[in-house]
Design an enzyme around this catalytic site. Structure first.
Site, mmCIF file in Angstrom:
data_model
loop_
_atom_site.group_PDB
_atom_site.id
_atom_site.type_symbol
_atom_site.label_atom_id
_atom_site.label_comp_id
_atom_site.label_asym_id
_atom_site.label_seq_id
_atom_site.Cartn_x
_atom_site.Cartn_y
_atom_site.Cartn_z
ATOM 1 N N GLY A 1 49.332 34.497 37.059
ATOM 2 C CA GLY A 1 48.603 35.354 37.672
ATOM 3 C C GLY A 1 47.515 36.044 36.881
ATOM 4 O O GLY A 1 46.611 36.408 37.647
ATOM 5 N N ASP A 2 47.596 36.261 35.585
ATOM 6 C CA ASP A 2 46.485 36.625 34.784
ATOM 7 C C ASP A 2 45.369 35.884 34.866
ATOM 8 O O ASP A 2 44.316 36.260 34.953
ATOM 9 C CB ASP A 2 47.020 37.042 33.450
ATOM 10 C CG ASP A 2 47.821 38.122 33.278
ATOM 11 O OD1 ASP A 2 47.606 39.031 34.127
ATOM 12 O OD2 ASP A 2 48.667 38.334 32.259
ATOM 13 N N SER A 3 45.567 34.583 34.675
ATOM 14 C CA SER A 3 44.555 33.542 34.642
ATOM 15 C C SER A 3 43.740 33.484 36.090
ATOM 16 O O SER A 3 42.559 33.419 36.163
ATOM 17 C CB SER A 3 44.901 32.087 34.132
ATOM 18 O OG SER A 3 45.524 32.182 33.009
ATOM 19 N N GLY B 1 41.906 36.559 36.658
ATOM 20 C CA GLY B 1 40.516 36.525 35.763
ATOM 21 C C GLY B 1 39.503 35.707 36.111
ATOM 22 O O GLY B 1 38.224 36.072 36.124
#
Length: 403
Positions: A173-175, A178
């Site tokens: 989810g972060d990537s 991003g």
């Protein structure tokens, strides 16, 4: 005539102040740095960013930090203090983009609301990446990758039938958010370029929405067909065969034969030409309806053979398949090697560190490997010197714990 190679990325000249923490928003700024943007990483003076203390660590060396924040200069500043706020506003005219991921309203409480930021620099692009956005009942909740992966609908699609949904051993989810962050920056920079009258904007990027945006068919299949897509193990509910299989020698590999042409070639490769006319399998919709039977037959065939034998059978028929790689497999693969998929980042502590290559590649453009992520406040003297602060002023700010 071939164009000469150049090391100027498409975002060369774009100046980004990355004051975000951990991974999602910083990774967006890193992607921009990969393509030429000048990114300054702003941290609190105590170096308390969680990514500096997260595995993998070697002694006190934060390896993830070094590769995730590659290509950035590093400064420290506590913008919560009056003098820190003053310094931030003084430096903003030097930047095109500010990236932050504090809980909604945090900058406002510190006297850094959007109007104040735009008074300091009317053309500033402010990207706010939070778990749930700047509006709505969840706007003040803390955002963590596994939470917005679960809320987006993504996690509901993973796992075995009847079992627990599964998270990946990586904050996808972060990537993913991003990547949306980098896209937002590039899109707004494109809007601003060539228009001296263009005004800066506030970009409201919710990580939960970024993940949900990828799941195109979920709303329409629910409304029009009454379907709720759920986990089906390694299969899919929209094409077959598409699954994970295991060879006799214990190698797991993924295989997809989604089109009619590929399925016919698969029938030939596994020496079952009769499947091509079997009324259970002769069309794509029928294969989906009868995927369990088809998978059972394929699994039995693969279980009798070594992976090498399977490879020799499938490759001549151009079947899309591959064993499940770990990092050792990636490093050993001749295709990854030929394309230099792993580059070496210059690093003051290790000499160099391995990291994934810059993506995408652009013909005729030579993109040098960026340096690894900065130490806490590594570039304070040079950066603040550009603002007119001498060594004595910097020492005073350190004593006050402003930098």
């Amino acid at each position: 005539m071939d164009q000469p190679a150049t090391n100027s990325g498409a975002l060369a000249g774009v100046r980004i102040l990355d004051m975000a923490t951990v991974l999602a928003a910083p990774s967006g700024a890193t992607l921009c740095a990969d393509h030429g943007a000048d990114v300054v990483k702003l941290e609190l003076p105590d170096g308390s960013d969680a990514l500096r203390h997260m595995q993998p660590l070697q002694g006190d060396m934060a390896l993830w930090w070094k590769v995730a924040n590659r290509g950035k200069r590093g400064i420290t500043l506590d913008v919560r203090k009056p003098r820190g706020r003053e310094l931030l506003l003084a430096m903003l005219p030097r930047f095109d983009v500010l990236v932050e991921n504090f809980r909604t309203g945090s900058l406002d409480r510190w006297g850094l609301d959007i109007d104040t930021l735009h008074r300091a620099n009317p053309r500033l692009i402010v990207v706010r990446l939070t778990g749930f956005g700047q509006t709505g009942p969840y706007r003040s909740r803390a955002g963590f990758a596994r939470v917005f992966e679960a809320m987006s609908g993504l996690t509901n699609l993973t796992g075995e039938v009847g079992g627990s949904p599964l998270h990946s051993n990586f904050p996808l989810g972060d990537s993913i958010s991003g990547i949306f962050c980098a896209f937002a920056i590039a899109a707004e920079v494109a809007r601003m370029r060539g228009n001296p009258d263009a005004r800066g904007v506030e970009v409201d990027l919710a990580a939960t929405e970024a993940l949900f945006r990828m799941l195109d068919p979920l709303p329409v299949e629910h409304e029009k067909l009454g379907q709720v897509r759920r986990a089906v193990g390694n299969r899919t509910t929209y094409t077959a065969p598409s699954n994970m299989y295991r060879s006799r020698d214990g190698v797991y590999f993924s295989l997809v034969a989604s089109s009619q042409a590929i399925f016919l070639r698969l029938c030939a490769a596994v020496r079952h030409p009769e499947w091509a006319t079997d009324p259970r399998y002769d069309t794509a919709p029928k294969r989906v309806q009868n995927m369990e039977a088809l998978d059972a037959e394929l699994a039995a065939w693969f279980a009798e053979r070594s992976y090498e034998d399977i490879r020799l059978q499938l490759e001549p028929h151009e079947i899309p398949f591959n064993k499940v790689y770990d990092i050792a497999d990636i490093k050993a693969d001749p295709h990854f090697q030929a394309r230099n998929a792993i580059i070496r980042l210059p690093d003051p502590d290790y000499g160099s560190l391995p990291a994934p290559c810059i993506v995408p590649r652009v013909a005729g453009r030579d993109m040098p490997a960026p340096r690894s992520g900065p130490a806490v406040g590594e570039h304070n003297a040079a950066f603040y010197g550009e603002l007119g602060l001498d060594a004595a002023a910097l020492e005073e700010l350190r004593a006050q714990r402003v930098i």
